[in-house]
Motif scaffolding. Structure first.
Motif, short mmCIF file in Angstrom:
data_model
loop_
_atom_site.label_atom_id
_atom_site.label_comp_id
_atom_site.label_asym_id
_atom_site.label_seq_id
_atom_site.Cartn_x
_atom_site.Cartn_y
_atom_site.Cartn_z
N ARG A 1 28.52 33.95 8.34
CA ARG A 1 27.63 33.50 9.41
C ARG A 1 26.17 33.56 8.97
O ARG A 1 25.36 32.67 9.26
CB ARG A 1 27.84 34.34 10.67
CG ARG A 1 29.19 34.09 11.34
CD ARG A 1 29.42 35.08 12.48
NE ARG A 1 30.73 34.92 13.08
CZ ARG A 1 31.01 34.13 14.11
NH1 ARG A 1 30.03 33.42 14.66
NH2 ARG A 1 32.23 34.05 14.60
N CYS B 1 21.59 38.37 19.27
CA CYS B 1 20.92 37.15 19.72
C CYS B 1 20.93 37.07 21.24
O CYS B 1 21.99 36.91 21.86
CB CYS B 1 21.61 35.92 19.12
SG CYS B 1 20.95 34.34 19.70
N LEU C 1 26.47 37.98 19.43
CA LEU C 1 26.39 37.49 18.06
C LEU C 1 25.18 38.12 17.38
O LEU C 1 24.06 38.04 17.91
CB LEU C 1 26.23 35.96 18.02
CG LEU C 1 27.49 35.10 18.10
CD1 LEU C 1 27.12 33.63 17.90
CD2 LEU C 1 28.52 35.53 17.07
N SER D 1 20.86 33.78 16.31
CA SER D 1 22.02 33.42 15.49
C SER D 1 21.88 32.03 14.87
O SER D 1 22.66 31.67 13.99
CB SER D 1 23.29 33.48 16.33
OG SER D 1 23.20 32.61 17.45
#
Length: 486
Positions: free
Chosen positions: A347, A386, A398, A417
Motif C-alpha cells: 500500500r 487517514c 487505513l 492513504s
C-alpha cells in the motif's frame, strides 16, 4: 464506559445539562448492558485500553516504583538497626547480623537464610566495617546511620561482585548479564510474533471491509455483521499499537543493558589493575570502584524487573482478543479473501507514486520528507490513520503514507492513504476533523486508538448524585462520573 455511553449520539444524552434521575437510570442500564456483552470486540478493546492505562507507564516510572517497593521493604530493617539500643555483647553480635541482613536485602544478591551467602557477605562486611566499629556507628545520629548503611551496602555489594568475577566467591549471585542477554532477544521475539499476527489479522479485516464497502465489488454474503468486522479491526489495531509501545521499551532496555554491561566490564578491569599483586590498597582508591560496580549491577537488576513487567503486560493483553478471534475461526477469513490481501508495504509503495505538489496547492501548508527537518518525528494525528478514509469509508482504518505529503493544519499534522484523500481532507479540514470526532463517539474505543482525548469533554464529579442514592443504588463505578462539561 460511562463517558463512552454518554458521548454516543445514538443514546440521545444532552451533555450541555446536568443529567436527570431518568437520565441516570438510563445511563446505568446502558452501561450494564454494554459491560455484559461478552461477545463484543468493542468491549474487549475498551477493557484492553483500561488494562493498559492502569498497568503501563514510562520506564522511568516503572523503575522508580520498583525502587520505592524495595525501599519500603528495607525501612523496617533499617529502623530496627538505627533505633537499636545495645547493652551486651550478644546485642552487638545481633546488631551486626542485622546489618548483614540489610546489606543482602538491599543488594538482592542471595538469600539472608542461606548460610554460605551470609558467611560470604559477613566476611566482605568485616573487611570494611569490623564489628569493633559498631560503637562509633551507634554514636551517630539516625540520618548518618542510614547513610552509612547505604554506603556499606554498596561497598559490600561491589566486593562480592568483584570476588565473583575473580572466581573467589559470589555465592547466590546469578549471572545477570547472561540472563538478560538471553531474556531480551526471547522477549523481543515473542512480541514481534504477536505483532506480526495482529498486523496480519488487521490487513485481513481491512481487505474484507474494503470489499464490503465497495459498491462496485460483488462479495458473497458475510455471516458476520459489518459493524462487528469493524470492531474486530479496531481490536487488533489497538493490540498492535500497544505491542509497538512495549517493543520500543524492550529495544530501549536492550540498549541500556548493553551500556551497563560495558561500563561494568570496564570498571571491573580497572579494579583488577588497581588491586593486582597488592596485599593492601588504600580505601580511597578501591571504594569508588566497588560502589560503581554496585551501581551498574543495580541498573541491570532494574532492567530485569522492567523486562519482566513488559513481558507480563504483553501476555495479559491476549485475553482481550477473545471476542474478535471467534468471528472467523480457523482461518476462515483468510480462505474467503484468498491471496488478495494488500499489506502495509504494498500500500505504501502504490500510494507513494502520486504525491502532493505544495506549489500547486497553496491554500494549505504541506510538508514533504525532502524539505522538512525531522520529518519522521512529526507527531501525526489519529495515530497515523487517514482521517478522510475513516469518515468516507464508514469507520475504516487505513494507515496514512507520510511520503504523499503531510498536512499541517492548526499546528497539527495529518497523513493520508492517497493523494485524493489528502486533497479532499485539505479542502475542508475542520469539517473532516469534526466528522472524525463523531465517528469516535459512535465507537468509543477509537478515542484512545486515534488519540482523540483532547477533543472530547472532560468528566467531572456530579454532586447531586448523593440524593439519587435515596432512590436507587447504582454500581460503584458509576458514582464518580455523571456530569459532562463540553
Amino acid at each position: 464506559m460511562v463517558k463512552a455511553v454518554v458521548l454516543d449520539p445514538r443514546n440521545l444524552f444532552n451533555v450541555d445539562r446536568t443529567l436527570t434521575k431518568q437520565d441516570v437510570r438510563k445511563l446505568v442500564e446502558l452501561c450494564v448492558d454494554k459491560l455484559m456483552d461478552q461477545g463484543s470486540p468493542s468491549l474487549d478493546t475498551i477493557k484492553m485500553q483500561v488494562y493498559f492505562d492502569m498497568n503501563y507507564t514510562s520506564r522511568r516510572e516503572f523503575i522508580e516504583e520498583h525502587q520505592r517497593v524495595l525501599q519500603s521493604r528495607l525501612v523496617p530493617v533499617s529502623r530496627e538497626i538505627t533505633d537499636s539500643r545495645v547493652k551486651t555483647r550478644e546485642d552487638l553480635e545481633g546488631l551486626y547480623r542485622k546489618i548483614v541482613s540489610y546489606v543482602l536485602l538491599r543488594s538482592g544478591l542471595g538469600s539472608s537464610t542461606d548460610i554460605t551467602t551470609v558467611r560470604e557477605a559477613t566476611a566482605a562486611l568485616q573487611s570494611v566495617f569490623p564489628q569493633s566499629e559498631l560503637g562509633t556507628f551507634l554514636s551517630l545520629i539516625k540520618k548518618d546511620k542510614e547513610q552509612q548503611l547505604n554506603d556499606l551496602s554498596m561497598i559490600v555489594t561491589g566486593i562480592r561482585l568483584f570476588n565473583k568475577d575473580s572466581r573467589k566467591g559470589g555465592e547466590g549471585i546469578d549471572d545477570l548479564p547472561a540472563i538478560l542477554n538471553e531474556a531480551i532477544p526471547s522477549t523481543s521475539k515473542d512480541i514481534e510474533w504477536e505483532l506480526e499476527l495482529s498486523q496480519s489479522l488487521a490487513w485481513q479485516y481491512t481487505s474484507w471491509l474494503e470489499r464490503l464497502l465497495d459498491p462496485e465489488v460483488e462479495t458473497r454474503e458475510c455471516i458476520v455483521p459489518l459493524d462487528m468486522v469493524k470492531q474486530a479491526l479496531y481490536n487488533v489495531r489497538q493490540h498492535e499499537a500497544f505491542l509497538k509501545v512495549i517493543l520500543a521499551d524492550v529495544i530501549l532496555c536492550a540498549k541500556q543493558v548493553e551500556t551497563l554491561q560495558t561500563e561494568l566490564a570496564t570498571r571491573m578491569k580497572l579494579l583488577r589493575v588497581t588491586v593486582h599483586s597488592k596485599t593492601a590498597v588504600p580505601t580511597a582508591q578501591v571504594f569508588p570502584h566497588f560502589t560503581a560496580l554496585a551501581k551498574f549491577w543495580s541498573g541491570l537488576q532494574d532492567e530485569m524487573v522492567l523486562l519482566s513487567i513488559l513481558s507480563n503486560i504483553m501476555e495479559n493483553l491476549q485475553p482481550f482478543l477473545a471476542a474478535q478471534s471467534q468471528l472467523f475461526p480457523d482461518g476462515q477469513l483468510e480462505d474467503i479473501l484468498g491471496l488478495e490481501i494488500k499489506k502495509y508495504e504494498q500500500r505504501m509503495k502504490e500510494s507513494s507514486e502520486n504525491r502532493i505538489d505544495p506549489y500547486e496547492i497553496k491554500t494549505q501548508e504541506w510538508l514533504l520528507p525532502e524539505t522538512t527537518a525531522n520529518f519522521d518525528k512529526l507527531p501525526l494525528q489519529y495515530n497515523g490513520i487517514c482521517g478522510y478514509t475513516l469518515v468516507k469509508k464508514d469507520g475504516l482504518l487505513l494507515p496514512g503514507n507520510p511520503s504523499i505529503g503531510v498536512l499541517k493544519h492548526r499546528e497539527k499534522y495529518y497523513v493520508f492513504s492517497s493523494k485524493e484523500a489528502a486533497l479532499r481532507f485539505g479542502s475542508k479540514p475542520d469539517e473532516y476533523i469534526a466528522h472524525v470526532a463523531e465517528k469516535a463517539k459512535q465507537s468509543p474505543e477509537l478515542i484512545q486508538l486515534l488519540q482523540l482525548h483532547q477533543q472530547f469533554a472532560c468528566v467531572t464529579p456530579y454532586p447531586e448524585v448523593q440524593c439519587l442514592r435515596k432512590v436507587f443504588r447504582p454500581p460503584d463505578f458509576f458514582l464518580h462520573f455523571v456530569t459532562l462539561q463540553p
